[in-house]
Design a protein around this motif. Structure first.
Motif, PDB file in Angstrom:
ATOM      1  N   ALA A  19      24.211  12.153  12.877  1.00 18.60           N
ATOM      2  CA  ALA A  19      24.005  12.805  14.156  1.00 18.60           C
ATOM      3  C   ALA A  19      24.740  12.058  15.266  1.00 18.60           C
ATOM      4  O   ALA A  19      24.903  10.839  15.211  1.00 18.60           O
ATOM      5  CB  ALA A  19      22.511  12.860  14.474  1.00 18.60           C
ATOM      6  N   THR A  32      12.507  11.354  20.760  1.00 15.70           N
ATOM      7  CA  THR A  32      12.346  12.421  19.788  1.00 15.70           C
ATOM      8  C   THR A  32      12.471  11.889  18.380  1.00 15.70           C
ATOM      9  O   THR A  32      13.230  10.959  18.114  1.00 15.70           O
ATOM     10  CB  THR A  32      13.402  13.529  20.006  1.00 15.70           C
ATOM     11  OG1 THR A  32      13.244  14.538  19.018  1.00 15.70           O
ATOM     12  CG2 THR A  32      14.816  12.971  19.935  1.00 15.70           C
ATOM     13  N   GLY A  34      12.620  14.559  16.147  1.00 15.50           N
ATOM     14  CA  GLY A  34      12.834  15.881  15.586  1.00 15.50           C
ATOM     15  C   GLY A  34      11.635  16.773  15.827  1.00 15.50           C
ATOM     16  O   GLY A  34      10.791  16.521  16.668  1.00 15.50           O
ATOM     17  N   THR A  61      15.549  14.883   9.784  1.00 15.09           N
ATOM     18  CA  THR A  61      16.037  14.133  10.948  1.00 15.09           C
ATOM     19  C   THR A  61      17.408  13.578  10.580  1.00 15.09           C
ATOM     20  O   THR A  61      18.393  14.292  10.627  1.00 15.09           O
ATOM     21  CB  THR A  61      15.065  13.018  11.358  1.00 15.09           C
ATOM     22  OG1 THR A  61      14.728  12.251  10.204  1.00 15.09           O
ATOM     23  CG2 THR A  61      13.807  13.577  11.969  1.00 15.09           C
ATOM     24  N   TRP A 282      10.632  17.182  22.077  1.00 14.06           N
ATOM     25  CA  TRP A 282      10.539  16.059  22.999  1.00 14.06           C
ATOM     26  C   TRP A 282       9.066  15.801  23.312  1.00 14.06           C
ATOM     27  O   TRP A 282       8.175  16.467  22.781  1.00 14.06           O
ATOM     28  CB  TRP A 282      11.285  16.359  24.296  1.00 14.06           C
ATOM     29  CG  TRP A 282      12.755  16.544  24.149  1.00 14.06           C
ATOM     30  CD1 TRP A 282      13.507  16.383  23.021  1.00 14.06           C
ATOM     31  CD2 TRP A 282      13.658  16.939  25.183  1.00 14.06           C
ATOM     32  NE1 TRP A 282      14.821  16.655  23.281  1.00 14.06           N
ATOM     33  CE2 TRP A 282      14.949  16.991  24.602  1.00 14.06           C
ATOM     34  CE3 TRP A 282      13.521  17.238  26.539  1.00 14.06           C
ATOM     35  CZ2 TRP A 282      16.079  17.352  25.335  1.00 14.06           C
ATOM     36  CZ3 TRP A 282      14.644  17.596  27.265  1.00 14.06           C
ATOM     37  CH2 TRP A 282      15.909  17.642  26.672  1.00 14.06           C
ATOM     38  N   CYS A 302      21.668  12.749  20.378  1.00 14.77           N
ATOM     39  CA  CYS A 302      21.792  13.959  21.195  1.00 14.77           C
ATOM     40  C   CYS A 302      20.794  14.989  20.670  1.00 14.77           C
ATOM     41  O   CYS A 302      20.771  15.284  19.474  1.00 14.77           O
ATOM     42  CB  CYS A 302      23.202  14.519  21.103  1.00 14.77           C
ATOM     43  SG  CYS A 302      24.468  13.500  21.879  1.00 14.77           S
ATOM     44  N   SER A 303      19.975  15.529  21.543  1.00  9.87           N
ATOM     45  CA  SER A 303      18.890  16.396  21.098  1.00  9.87           C
ATOM     46  C   SER A 303      18.641  17.508  22.100  1.00  9.87           C
ATOM     47  O   SER A 303      18.608  17.272  23.312  1.00  9.87           O
ATOM     48  CB  SER A 303      17.601  15.581  20.919  1.00  9.87           C
ATOM     49  OG  SER A 303      16.476  16.428  20.772  1.00  9.87           O
ATOM     50  N   SER A 308      16.967  23.735  16.780  1.00  8.29           N
ATOM     51  CA  SER A 308      18.121  23.940  17.648  1.00  8.29           C
ATOM     52  C   SER A 308      19.267  24.653  16.953  1.00  8.29           C
ATOM     53  O   SER A 308      19.411  24.624  15.731  1.00  8.29           O
ATOM     54  CB  SER A 308      18.627  22.604  18.204  1.00  8.29           C
ATOM     55  OG  SER A 308      19.343  21.912  17.209  1.00  8.29           O
ATOM     56  N   ASN A 327      16.752  25.933  21.794  1.00 10.90           N
ATOM     57  CA  ASN A 327      15.670  25.226  21.102  1.00 10.90           C
ATOM     58  C   ASN A 327      14.499  26.157  20.856  1.00 10.90           C
ATOM     59  O   ASN A 327      14.541  27.351  21.172  1.00 10.90           O
ATOM     60  CB  ASN A 327      15.243  23.973  21.868  1.00 10.90           C
ATOM     61  CG  ASN A 327      14.679  24.257  23.243  1.00 10.90           C
ATOM     62  OD1 ASN A 327      14.142  25.327  23.505  1.00 10.90           O
ATOM     63  ND2 ASN A 327      14.788  23.293  24.147  1.00 10.90           N
ATOM     64  N   SER A 574      15.753  19.522  13.632  1.00 13.51           N
ATOM     65  CA  SER A 574      15.437  18.287  14.353  1.00 13.51           C
ATOM     66  C   SER A 574      15.797  18.389  15.826  1.00 13.51           C
ATOM     67  O   SER A 574      15.308  17.603  16.640  1.00 13.51           O
ATOM     68  CB  SER A 574      16.220  17.119  13.747  1.00 13.51           C
ATOM     69  OG  SER A 574      17.613  17.339  13.887  1.00 13.51           O
ATOM     70  N   GLY A 575      16.680  19.328  16.175  1.00 18.20           N
ATOM     71  CA  GLY A 575      17.206  19.394  17.537  1.00 18.20           C
ATOM     72  C   GLY A 575      18.466  18.584  17.726  1.00 18.20           C
ATOM     73  O   GLY A 575      19.048  18.577  18.801  1.00 18.20           O
ATOM     74  N   TRP A 576      18.897  17.872  16.668  1.00 16.32           N
ATOM     75  CA  TRP A 576      20.044  16.981  16.747  1.00 16.32           C
ATOM     76  C   TRP A 576      21.343  17.728  16.447  1.00 16.32           C
ATOM     77  O   TRP A 576      21.335  18.895  16.051  1.00 16.32           O
ATOM     78  CB  TRP A 576      19.870  15.817  15.779  1.00 16.32           C
ATOM     79  CG  TRP A 576      18.631  14.998  16.000  1.00 16.32           C
ATOM     80  CD1 TRP A 576      17.646  15.224  16.935  1.00 16.32           C
ATOM     81  CD2 TRP A 576      18.224  13.848  15.274  1.00 16.32           C
ATOM     82  NE1 TRP A 576      16.667  14.273  16.834  1.00 16.32           N
ATOM     83  CE2 TRP A 576      16.994  13.407  15.807  1.00 16.32           C
ATOM     84  CE3 TRP A 576      18.771  13.137  14.225  1.00 16.32           C
ATOM     85  CZ2 TRP A 576      16.317  12.299  15.327  1.00 16.32           C
ATOM     86  CZ3 TRP A 576      18.096  12.022  13.735  1.00 16.32           C
ATOM     87  CH2 TRP A 576      16.883  11.607  14.286  1.00 16.32           C
TER      88      TRP A 576
END
Length: 587
Positions: A19, A32, A34, A61, A282, A302-303, A308, A327, A574-576
């Motif tokens: 990531a 975070t 994830g 993650t 978050w 970075c998230s 995401s 997200n 994870s949002g990453w």
């Protein structure tokens, strides 16, 4: 090891893919681990007199690491002004803890004055196990407690599930039974159970009553100052989500903090306030005194939050590539590339004003996911006026169109309108549309999915289709009804659901034809254009199908490292944001 946007040579000689970090010197960014950041524990884990955060993750993650686990964020600041170091995975017996779908709670089981860890395993072969990890009373080289496997605790495995709602309160175990149903009727309801502490474990489940009911809309999750806290949301109409409190469990709950429209934020009690998830991954802290704020930490990836989908594009026309991502809650955010002096680095993610797409905006129903959007943005000059607009897939089977009414250098967006085609307004569920001139006529088309006029995709497969752009007799740009794309044998391309989550179109092999990318059952799939159709091939990483995450793996094909070949950048649940160079993926 993470890639900072350039390839990093590992000792093995292979290019390691990870990531993107924000990578700003001394930077603080949203804490975070994830999806979903729903069970943070404020505890002095390393016993240095400062309150740390211990937090589980569920699903993926770091690429290549076990999906499930629990993380330690050391407080390297003070009690009054905490500052959290980068996360460390908690290990036991020399291996990282990776109990499937587990919830965790901290306790001093053997009364030796050191914090131990209780894992409630929510799935897999050990589902329903209460596993203790005991603190040996010494630290590892990094200053974290050393754990060893302890006993399993006895309980009747009745009451609720361990995966989401397990809590220890006043020495007793609490579990939550949650009913989530999408078809044929929409249901979201909760029941909390108490399991009193007994010798060696916990006793029979006792149903908890709230407001005179044993089944309730609210999700009760913790106690603070002798009062129960939970989360709730409106069932219909304009969305309102709240953290609620019961002054008396026999009476009604009341909203004590409005979290609208940021989804269904499950509270956890802290020393002087409340923790609650935000942005799908978050963490927000709501102090007893002062303003609520996002919890920040060092060394963060970075998230965008959680669930995401990432778009990679030059946001403001300055010549570099930025990340634009949606997200779980429906927000679309910008992670701006601020690299300089040979250092790849990024600005903290920030919501793009006015760009938000959630189910409740399009459909007034009681779907369990109505507070969410699971937004999937594509950035393109949709109206042909020279600036860049946003088309955002989401969990309503619609696409929200946000026209740029600012400029190329300073984007600003009008209120969302539904994208429509000649067959209606339905596209595909939780999927990023691929915006591309598919037929070479100079107009941008859309490649996406189609499952008919459904508000949620329920068949096992959906068709991969193209919506062709044209001008009608008045010169107005329109989209034609969907036309199925076909494989090399002339059969319709059909992708399994759930969890396909988006489409990408690019000339991957440089032969002048457009190829397709999807994500199918966790794997990144290439549909290579061969003759008059498309041939399905899994993208391979180190000889195995590339699998980044369970729920969400958006795909963007772009030459990130400027070597003249397309790489892959993906989003994940994870949002990453993950980078895979072409050198490790091949052709």
């Amino acid at each position: 090891m993470r890639s900072f946007g350039v390839m990093m040579l590992l000792a093995s000689g292979a290019y390691g893919q990870q990531a993107f970090d924000y990578n700003r010197p001394n930077g603080l960014d949203p804490l975070t681990v994830g999806m979903k950041n729903d069970q943070p524990m404020a505890v002095d884990w390393d016993e240095d007199g400062r309150t740390d955060i211990v937090q589980r993750n569920i699903y993926s993650t770091a690429f290549g690491e076990p999906w499930w686990g629990v993380y330690f964020f050391r407080n390297i600041g003070t009690e009054k002004k905490p500052r959290y170091a980068a996360a460390k995975r908690i290990a036991v017996d020399g291996r990282v803890i990776d109990d499937t779908y587990a919830s965790y709670q901290v306790l001093d089981w053997n009364h030796d004055g050191h914090p131990d860890l209780l894992s409630g395993i929510g799935a897999g072969p050990r589902k329903g196990t209460l596993q203790l990890y005991l603190n040996e009373g010494r630290k590892d080289a990094g200053g974290a407690p050393v754990l060893k496997t302890g006993p399993t605790l006895a309980w009747l495995k009745d009451g609720g599930d361990l995966a989401y709602g397990m809590r220890l309160i006043g020495g007793d175990l609490y579990t939550l039974r949650m009913k989530v149903q999408y078809f044929p009727t929409q249901v979201l309801e909760h029941t909390l159970y108490r399991h009193r502490a007994v010798s060696g474990g916990f006793g029979k489940a006792e149903v908890m009553s709230f407001g005179g009911k044993t089944v309730y809309d609210e999700w009760p999750s913790t106690q603070r100052n002798g009062k129960w806290l939970g989360a709730t949301r409106t069932r219909n109409g304009p969305l309102k989500t709240c953290i609620v409190e019961w002054a008396d469990p026999g009476g009604p709950s009341r909203c004590i903090f409005d979290t609208s429209p940021d989804g269904f934020a499950i509270p956890s009690a802290g020393k002087d306030g409340i923790f609650a998830a935000m942005m799908g991954g978050w963490l927000r802290y709501i102090p007893d005194k002062g303003k609520a704020h996002t919890v920040m930490a060092e060394g963060m990836p970075c998230s965008f939050g959680g669930y995401s989908s990432v778009e990679v594009a030059d946001w403001e026309g300055d010549g570099d590539l930025d990340f634009i991502g949606g997200n779980e809650t429906g927000f679309v955010q910008l992670i701006e590339n601020i690299s300089s002096g040979g250092r790849t680095q990024f600005q903290t993610a920030r919501p793009i004003p006015g760009v938000y797409a959630a189910r409740w905006m399009f459909i007034d129903d009681e779907d369990p996911e109505r507070p969410y959007g699971q937004s999937k943005p594509a950035y393109a000059d949709w109206d042909g006026d020279g600036d860049m607009d946003l088309l955002v897939g989401n969990n309503s089977n619609r696409v929200a169109y946000f026209e740029n009414i600012g400029s190329r250098k300073k984007p600003r967006f009008a209120k969302a309108v539904k994208l429509v085609h000649d067959g209606g307004e339905h596209f595909s569920f939780r999927a990023r549309p691929a915006v591309v001139d598919f037929n070479g006529d100079g107009l941008l088309d859309v490649v996406a999915g189609y499952a008919g006029a459904r508000d949620r995709s329920d068949p096992p497969y959906i068709a991969i289709v193209v919506y062709v752009r044209y001008r009608d007799e008045k010169g107005v740009l329109r989209l034609r009804a969907p036309v199925a794309l076909r494989d090399t044998e002339g059969k319709e391309l059909r992708t399994p659901i759930p969890y396909h989550h988006g489409f990408e179109v690019a000339d991957w092999d440089g032969d002048g034809d457009l190829d397709l990318f999807t994500n199918e059952k966790t794997q990144v799939i290439l549909y290579r254009k061969v003759g008059g159709g498309f041939r399905r091939e899994p993208i391979l990483f180190e000889g195995k199908p590339l699998s980044v995450s369970h729920h969400e793996t958006s795909v963007k094909a772009i030459d990130w490292d400027k070597d003249g070949r397309l790489d892959l950048i993906t989003g994940g649940e994870s949002g990453w944001v993950y980078f895979f160079s072409r050198q490790v993926l091949g052709d």
